[in-house]
Scaffold this motif. Sequence first.
Motif, PDB file in Angstrom:
ATOM      1  N   TYR A 132      76.908  -5.713 -41.737  1.00 19.49           N
ATOM      2  CA  TYR A 132      76.987  -6.846 -43.039  1.00 19.49           C
ATOM      3  C   TYR A 132      75.712  -6.689 -43.657  1.00 19.49           C
ATOM      4  O   TYR A 132      74.705  -6.294 -43.130  1.00 19.49           O
ATOM      5  CB  TYR A 132      77.149  -8.212 -42.603  1.00 19.49           C
ATOM      6  N   ALA A 133      75.718  -7.172 -44.884  1.00 18.86           N
ATOM      7  CA  ALA A 133      74.562  -7.257 -45.935  1.00 18.86           C
ATOM      8  C   ALA A 133      74.559  -8.587 -46.538  1.00 18.86           C
ATOM      9  O   ALA A 133      75.614  -9.039 -46.910  1.00 18.86           O
ATOM     10  CB  ALA A 133      74.551  -6.087 -46.927  1.00 18.86           C
ATOM     11  N   LEU A 134      73.290  -9.058 -47.121  1.00 17.55           N
ATOM     12  CA  LEU A 134      73.198 -10.200 -47.738  1.00 17.55           C
ATOM     13  C   LEU A 134      72.743  -9.961 -49.152  1.00 17.55           C
ATOM     14  O   LEU A 134      71.499  -9.067 -49.371  1.00 17.55           O
ATOM     15  CB  LEU A 134      72.357 -11.154 -46.876  1.00 17.55           C
ATOM     16  N   ALA A 135      73.306 -10.348 -50.134  1.00 12.89           N
ATOM     17  CA  ALA A 135      73.076 -10.088 -51.505  1.00 12.89           C
ATOM     18  C   ALA A 135      72.621 -11.654 -52.214  1.00 12.89           C
ATOM     19  O   ALA A 135      73.509 -12.264 -52.542  1.00 12.89           O
ATOM     20  CB  ALA A 135      73.878  -9.566 -52.506  1.00 12.89           C
ATOM     21  N   PRO A 136      71.469 -12.068 -52.201  1.00 13.00           N
ATOM     22  CA  PRO A 136      71.003 -13.357 -52.745  1.00 13.00           C
ATOM     23  C   PRO A 136      70.838 -13.423 -53.950  1.00 13.00           C
ATOM     24  O   PRO A 136      70.390 -12.337 -54.952  1.00 13.00           O
ATOM     25  CB  PRO A 136      69.335 -13.440 -51.890  1.00 13.00           C
ATOM     26  N   GLY A 137      71.296 -14.358 -54.650  1.00  8.51           N
ATOM     27  CA  GLY A 137      71.343 -14.864 -55.984  1.00  8.51           C
ATOM     28  C   GLY A 137      70.711 -16.266 -56.309  1.00  8.51           C
ATOM     29  O   GLY A 137      70.487 -17.002 -55.412  1.00  8.51           O
ATOM     30  N   GLU A 138      70.305 -16.468 -57.445  1.00 11.67           N
ATOM     31  CA  GLU A 138      69.862 -17.794 -57.810  1.00 11.67           C
ATOM     32  C   GLU A 138      70.610 -18.767 -57.486  1.00 11.67           C
ATOM     33  O   GLU A 138      70.093 -20.104 -57.012  1.00 11.67           O
ATOM     34  CB  GLU A 138      68.939 -17.965 -59.226  1.00 11.67           C
ATOM     35  N   ARG A 139      71.783 -18.904 -57.644  1.00  9.84           N
ATOM     36  CA  ARG A 139      72.861 -19.910 -57.629  1.00  9.84           C
ATOM     37  C   ARG A 139      73.788 -19.609 -56.576  1.00  9.84           C
ATOM     38  O   ARG A 139      74.175 -20.615 -56.251  1.00  9.84           O
ATOM     39  CB  ARG A 139      73.890 -19.960 -59.060  1.00  9.84           C
ATOM     40  N   SER A 140      74.006 -18.504 -56.219  1.00 11.27           N
ATOM     41  CA  SER A 140      75.004 -18.210 -54.907  1.00 11.27           C
ATOM     42  C   SER A 140      74.503 -16.793 -54.151  1.00 11.27           C
ATOM     43  O   SER A 140      73.936 -16.168 -54.807  1.00 11.27           O
ATOM     44  CB  SER A 140      76.433 -18.367 -55.422  1.00 11.27           C
ATOM     45  N   SER A 141      75.083 -16.746 -53.026  1.00 10.63           N
ATOM     46  CA  SER A 141      74.644 -15.375 -52.549  1.00 10.63           C
ATOM     47  C   SER A 141      75.973 -14.971 -51.647  1.00 10.63           C
ATOM     48  O   SER A 141      76.544 -15.690 -51.101  1.00 10.63           O
ATOM     49  CB  SER A 141      73.596 -15.714 -51.274  1.00 10.63           C
ATOM     50  N   ALA A 142      75.852 -13.537 -51.679  1.00 17.89           N
ATOM     51  CA  ALA A 142      76.992 -12.943 -51.312  1.00 17.89           C
ATOM     52  C   ALA A 142      76.862 -12.189 -49.841  1.00 17.89           C
ATOM     53  O   ALA A 142      75.734 -11.603 -49.636  1.00 17.89           O
ATOM     54  CB  ALA A 142      77.626 -11.958 -52.337  1.00 17.89           C
ATOM     55  N   VAL A 143      77.831 -12.239 -49.012  1.00 16.78           N
ATOM     56  CA  VAL A 143      77.764 -11.524 -47.705  1.00 16.78           C
ATOM     57  C   VAL A 143      78.915 -10.435 -47.728  1.00 16.78           C
ATOM     58  O   VAL A 143      79.907 -10.728 -47.944  1.00 16.78           O
ATOM     59  CB  VAL A 143      78.309 -12.760 -46.729  1.00 16.78           C
ATOM     60  N   TRP A 144      78.242  -9.175 -47.485  1.00 15.12           N
ATOM     61  CA  TRP A 144      79.181  -8.039 -47.877  1.00 15.12           C
ATOM     62  C   TRP A 144      79.426  -7.547 -46.375  1.00 15.12           C
ATOM     63  O   TRP A 144      78.343  -7.362 -45.381  1.00 15.12           O
ATOM     64  CB  TRP A 144      78.564  -7.043 -48.923  1.00 15.12           C
ATOM     65  N   LEU A 145      80.638  -7.119 -46.083  1.00 17.66           N
ATOM     66  CA  LEU A 145      81.044  -6.203 -45.114  1.00 17.66           C
ATOM     67  C   LEU A 145      80.924  -4.756 -45.531  1.00 17.66           C
ATOM     68  O   LEU A 145      81.647  -4.140 -46.395  1.00 17.66           O
ATOM     69  CB  LEU A 145      82.433  -6.327 -44.450  1.00 17.66           C
TER      70      LEU A 145
END
Length: 384
Positions: A132-145
């Motif tokens: 898995y990988a984490l993509a942080p954002g200012e308002r929300s963050s995404a977790v990717w498989l």
Amino acid sequence: MTTTACATDTASGDESPDAAGAVRFPGFTIAADGSYAARLAPRGDVWCPERWSLDSAEPYAVPLPLDQPEEPGTEVLPLADGRVLVHRVADGRHLFSLLYPTGPGTGQLPLGAVETADLTLLPPSPSGSCAYALAPGERSSAVWLVAGGAFGPELVAQVPGRCSGGVWLDRTGRMLALDRELDGRTRTVAVDLERGGEVSPLLQIGDDSDDRLLLADPGSGFIMVRSDAPGHDRLGWGQLGSTLPVRFPEALRLEDCAVTPLAIQPGQVLSPEACAVALRIDGAGGSWLGVWSPQQRRTQQLAAPYGWLGCALWAPGRETQSAELLLPYVTEDTPCGLARITPPAPEPVPGPAPVPALAAAPAPSAPRPVPLQQAQLTGRLAGR
């Protein structure tokens, strides 16, 4: 064998503080079951992925070179089947491939790409078959498989707030803890990856504190945290589901040194206060090893092998029933070394009797971890 997937490559010196103020070691990553490790290794003037086999009688390394050398910032992560996930960045796209040895050469299986500004690999999943990988954002963050899915990278969770960190809370790779910055405060939340990324509170120590989860042992529920609830940034420990407050031992405060928890000793299901924690200690004189548990007043400080890669694994002792620490290292004469250290028995704790055994952690099959109770910052908080 239980491991922690954090280390640094001494050849590159690539260390950087994360949002928690802890040191992040992107150069050496160990699979959750301790079978394999991977790093980006120097080969002359270029960089090449390298896989270590750790569950054999003696560790050995297998280079995985391709026609094109890797960039210094390339991330690598081992899977339980021996393949190595490679994360590259090119033209604003995050590209993922699996590498594996094929006789004299290296095979490569492209997995696809994610288009986002920032993205980093999360620690290896306990399942060993996914990444898995984490993509942080200012308002929300995404977790990717990013590995283990059916059709390339797959978005599995969208978490409100800017997230960092990443700690697995169970043995299946379902429950993920993230440190979330939201409304000016950083608190740890649990993300259920099998329920569409459902988010629940996990760690809140004080009303106005910034609280981050650093390590967790799924068996005992023992956790290590970093928080400014005592008035300034401190390391503390507690147990998931316990009504006892998080405690911030003086033994974890070393003058003029940075202390980073690396690995929690497993196997203490009914007595988490007996869990030993391996620590990396960084000071003006370099880096060395520390071992501490709630049953001892002082941190044991031990010399690390020359060329230590900055991480530690707990493993059953070969000749005694005591657990051993395995310390990966690299020197000019030993390109793939694994030192074994049996920490000395802790000194008896003077004064009051040890804290009674805490209740067992919630079963890994529970829908979500039980949140930590809010700690009362009085009395024994700064003690054990």
